[in-house]
Design a protein around this motif. Structure first.
Motif, PDB file in Angstrom:
ATOM      1  N   VAL A  47       0.837  -1.189   0.000  1.00  0.00           N
ATOM      2  CA  VAL A  47       0.000   0.000   0.000  1.00  0.00           C
ATOM      3  C   VAL A  47       0.874   1.242   0.000  1.00  0.00           C
ATOM      4  N   ALA A  48       0.335   2.296  -0.574  1.00  0.00           N
ATOM      5  CA  ALA A  48       0.984   3.609  -0.538  1.00  0.00           C
ATOM      6  C   ALA A  48       0.154   4.488   0.380  1.00  0.00           C
ATOM      7  N   GLU A  49       0.817   5.072   1.360  1.00  0.00           N
ATOM      8  CA  GLU A  49       0.138   5.943   2.314  1.00  0.00           C
ATOM      9  C   GLU A  49       0.673   7.352   2.135  1.00  0.00           C
ATOM     10  N   HIS A  50      -0.241   8.302   2.047  1.00  0.00           N
ATOM     11  CA  HIS A  50       0.127   9.715   1.903  1.00  0.00           C
ATOM     12  C   HIS A  50      -0.758  10.534   2.829  1.00  0.00           C
ATOM     13  N   GLU A  51      -0.122  11.314   3.682  1.00  0.00           N
ATOM     14  CA  GLU A  51      -0.834  12.179   4.623  1.00  0.00           C
ATOM     15  C   GLU A  51      -1.893  11.418   5.426  1.00  0.00           C
ATOM     16  N   GLY A  52      -1.511  10.221   5.884  1.00  0.00           N
ATOM     17  CA  GLY A  52      -2.372   9.461   6.777  1.00  0.00           C
ATOM     18  C   GLY A  52      -3.467   8.638   6.133  1.00  0.00           C
ATOM     19  N   ARG A  53      -3.487   8.564   4.811  1.00  0.00           N
ATOM     20  CA  ARG A  53      -4.511   7.733   4.172  1.00  0.00           C
ATOM     21  C   ARG A  53      -3.902   6.954   3.021  1.00  0.00           C
ATOM     22  N   LEU A  54      -4.516   5.815   2.715  1.00  0.00           N
ATOM     23  CA  LEU A  54      -4.040   4.999   1.605  1.00  0.00           C
ATOM     24  C   LEU A  54      -4.464   5.623   0.290  1.00  0.00           C
TER      25      LEU A  54
END
Length: 145
Positions: A47-54
């Motif tokens: 998974v890629a997480e950015h700013e606390g969300r997937l």
């Protein structure tokens, strides 16, 4: 942005992303046609997480063979999705690289994938990362009842 293997805490967000990729998928939502699940030792989900969300995921498995491949086993990119706001930013390539590295660690020397005919966005994305078409197929069905 962080790319990592999925954790149980990511399950709900991952399922939402999967629904965007496969909106008509029926049956148990934790599995695709490829049998990728969180507890399958022959498969992995990144998974890629950015700013606390997937914002994306890549599902990879090990298959005994794949169309157009010459070696066995083969890493297979079962599913790959990045939400629209994060496309063309390297997220997809980073996810696929994680999947390829995992497959290599499983003893695979080739990767394979598939793309539905008419999915030009998916085909271009695959080709951008070095994947080349091997065989074009159309699957057919007929109800007997």
């Amino acid at each position: 942005m962080e790319v990592r293997q999925i954790g149980q805490e990511d399950r709900d967000e991952w399922l939402k992303l999967r629904t965007r990729l496969w909106p008509t998928e029926s049956g148990e939502p934790m599995t695709s046609a490829s049998h990728v699940t969180l507890d399958n030792q022959h498969a992995a989900v990144f998974v890629a997480e950015h700013e606390g969300r997937l914002v994306g995921f890549a599902e990879v498995s090990v298959r005994a063979q794949a169309e157009g491949c010459r070696t066995s086993p083969v890493g297979y990119l079962e599913g790959w999705y990045v939400d629209a706001a994060n496309r063309s930013s390297g997220v997809g390539g980073t996810l696929v690289k994680a999947a390829e590295d995992w497959a290599s660690q499983q003893g695979c020397r080739e990767m394979a994938s598939d793309c539905v005919l008419g999915n030009t966005v998916g085909l271009v994305a695959h080709e951008h990362l070095g994947y080349r078409p091997t065989v074009k197929s159309v699957f057919l069905r007929k109800s007997l009842s």
